[in-house]
Design a protein around this motif. Structure first.
Motif, mmCIF file in Angstrom:
data_model
loop_
_atom_site.group_PDB
_atom_site.id
_atom_site.type_symbol
_atom_site.label_atom_id
_atom_site.label_comp_id
_atom_site.label_asym_id
_atom_site.label_seq_id
_atom_site.Cartn_x
_atom_site.Cartn_y
_atom_site.Cartn_z
ATOM 1 N N PHE A 289 46.828 40.556 42.617
ATOM 2 C CA PHE A 289 45.748 40.978 43.638
ATOM 3 C C PHE A 289 45.903 42.159 44.348
ATOM 4 N N PHE A 290 47.243 42.361 44.631
ATOM 5 C CA PHE A 290 47.224 43.543 45.769
ATOM 6 C C PHE A 290 47.443 44.787 44.731
ATOM 7 N N GLY A 291 47.980 44.887 43.495
ATOM 8 C CA GLY A 291 47.637 45.830 42.572
ATOM 9 C C GLY A 291 46.467 46.275 42.335
ATOM 10 N N SER A 292 45.378 45.210 42.111
ATOM 11 C CA SER A 292 44.080 45.354 41.878
ATOM 12 C C SER A 292 43.289 45.966 42.975
ATOM 13 N N LEU A 293 43.759 45.575 44.347
ATOM 14 C CA LEU A 293 43.279 45.986 45.470
ATOM 15 C C LEU A 293 43.714 47.271 45.711
ATOM 16 N N PHE A 294 44.736 47.820 45.372
ATOM 17 C CA PHE A 294 45.025 49.222 45.476
ATOM 18 C C PHE A 294 44.227 50.042 44.526
#
Length: 388
Positions: free
Chosen positions: A106-111
Motif C-alpha cells: 500500500f505504501f509503495g503504491s501510494l508513493f
C-alpha cells in the motif's frame, strides 16, 4: 436579547469561516482521496501479477553462469571481466530482481501515485502489467489537473502571505529610514501642520458628497486632501447603502432560503477567485530564490536522519530535483513511506518553486519587451529636417 444575539453571532462567524475554508479543504481532501484510491487500485493490480520467467531472463542467467565459471584469480585487475559483467548487468531488467508484493504494497503504491500526479516520476517504480499501464495513463489524465488545481489554490494563500509580509517589511524599512533622516524639530513642525490641516476638515453625517464638495471652496485645502476626502466619502456612501447586519440576520432567520442562496453564491465566488492573488504577486525574484534555498536546506538537514545513504549535499540535490518535478531517479529512497509523511512539504515546496517560476516568467517577458522596443527604436528611420 444580548444572550440570544451572542450565540447567533458565534454561529454566523463559524459558518463564515467554514464556507471560506471549504474550497481549500475540498481540493486537498479530493487529492488525498484520489491518492488513496489509486494506491488501492495499483497495489491490487501490480502485486498480484504472475511472475513469469522470460527468455531474456534465462539468457541473462546463462551468461552470468558462463562468466562466473571463467572467473579469473585476480578479479579486480582483470578489465575484460569487469567490462563483460557491467555490460551484462546493463542489459538486465530491474523487474527481474523485484518481488511484486514487496514493491507494490500500500505504501509503495501510494508513493507511486504521488510521483504520478506530481509529475516527478523517479522511474524506479513503474507498472509492468498492461492493465496497470493503461490505468496509469488514465490516472495521470485526471490526477495531474487536480494537483495543479491544488497548487494554484495554495498559491493564492502563499502569495497573500508573501505579499503582506513583503509590504509590512517595506513599511517598517521606510519608517526606520524616515526616523533616521528626520530630525526632532522638523518632524514636530510637520506633525503640527498635519494636525491643523486635518482639524479644518469636518465631516457631518447628513451631508452628501456633492454638498461637501460644494462647501470645500471656502476651505482651500491642499490638493491631495481632496482626493483623500473624496475616497472617504465614497467609502461612507457605500457603507450607508449596504443593508444593516441585524436586518439581514432577521431576514435570513425568517427566510432561510435567502441565507442558503447567499452562502452558495459566496462559495462560488471563492471558487472563481482561484489564481487571482497569484497573478497580483509582485515581490523580488531574489527574495523567492532565498526562500527556496532556505526551504530546501531545512529538508536537506532533516532527510539524512532516516535516509542513511544521503548526506546534506545529496539530500539537497534530491529535494531540488523533487520540487522542480525533474525526477531523474538516480537518487533512490530506502524508506519511501517516511517520505510520504513529507508530502505536505512536497506540495508547499512545489508551490514555492511554481511561484518563483511565475515571477521569473514575468521578468523574462518584461526583459523581452524592453529588448524588442530597444531594437525597434534603433531600426526606426531618423526624421530628416529640411531647411525652409
Amino acid at each position: 436579547m444580548a444572550t440570544t444575539s451572542q450565540p447567533l453571532r458565534g454561529k454566523t462567524t463559524c459558518k463564515k469561516i467554514f464556507w471560506a475554508v471549504f474550497p481549500h479543504a475540498c481540493f486537498i481532501v479530493s487529492l488525498v482521496i484520489y491518492a488513496f484510491l489509486g494506491a488501492l487500485m495499483f497495489s491490487h493490480i501490480e502485486s498480484t501479477r504472475k511472475v513469469t520467467v522470460s527468455e531474456e531472463y534465462r539468457t541473462f542467467l546463462q551468461k552470468l553462469i558462463y562468466l562466473t565459471r571463467k572467473l579469473p584469480d585476480d578479479v579486480t585487475e582483470n578489465e575484460m571481466f569487469n567490462h563483460n559483467i557491467s555490460e551484462l548487468f546493463n542489459t538486465a531488467d530491474p523487474v527481474w530482481f523485484i518481488n511484486p508484493k514487496e514493491r507494490w504494497n500500500f505504501f509503495g503504491s501510494l508513493f507511486f501515485c504521488c510521483t504520478v500526479f506530481t509529475t516527478v516520476g523517479y522511474g524506479n517504480t513503474y507498472p509492468v502489467t498492461r492493465s496497470g499501464k493503461y490505468l496509469c495513463m488514465l490516472y495521470a489524465l485526471f490526477g495531474i489537473p487536480l494537483m495543479f488545481l491544488v497548487l494554484t489554490d495554495m498559491g493564492d494563500i502563499l502569495a497573500t502571505v508573501l505579499s503582506k509580509s513583503y509590504n509590512e517589511f517595506r513599511k517598517l524599512q521606510s519608517k526606520i529610514l524616515a526616523s533616521k533622516l528626520c530630525s526632532g524639530s522638523t518632524c514636530s513642525k510637520r506633525n503640527e501642520l498635519k494636525s491643523r490641516a486635518q482639524s479644518k476638515i469636518v465631516i457631518n453625517e447628513p451631508l452628501t458628497i456633492m454638498e461637501v464638495l460644494r462647501s470645500q471652496s471656502g476651505v482651500k485645502p491642499v490638493k491631495y486632501r481632496n482626493v483623500e476626502l473624496f475616497e472617504m466619502l465614497i467609502a461612507r456612501e457605500n457603507e450607508n447603502t449596504q443593508p444593516a447586519r441585524n436586518k439581514s440576520m432577521e431576514r435570513w432567520s425568517s427566510c432561510p432560503e435567502l441565507a442558503r442562496e447567499k452562502t452558495v453564491s459566496r462559495v462560488i465566488e471563492n471558487f472563481d477567485k482561484i489564481g487571482k492573488e497569484l497573478e497580483k504577486l509582485d515581490v523580488p525574484i531574489v527574495l523567492m530564490v532565498l526562500v527556496i534555498f532556505v526551504y530546501i536546506s531545512c529538508a536537506a538537514a532533516i532527510l539524512p536522519n532516516w535516509e542513511k545513504n544521503m548526506d546534506f549535499q545529496e539530500a539537497f540535490y534530491f529535494c531540488f530535483i523533487t520540487l522542480t518535478t525533474i525526477g531523474f531517479g538516480d537518487t533512490k529512497l530506502e524508506h519511501p513511506k517516511f517520505f510520504l509523511f513529507f508530502s505536505l512539504y512536497i506540495i508547499i515546496g512545489m508551490e514555492i518553486v511554481f511561484i518563483a517560476f511565475k515571477l521569473g516568467q514575468d521578468r523574462l517577458i518584461v526583459l523581452y519587451k524592453k529588448v524588442i522596443s530597444f531594437c525597434a527604436e534603433k531600426n526606426m528611420p531618423s526624421k530628416k529636417i529640411y531647411p525652409k
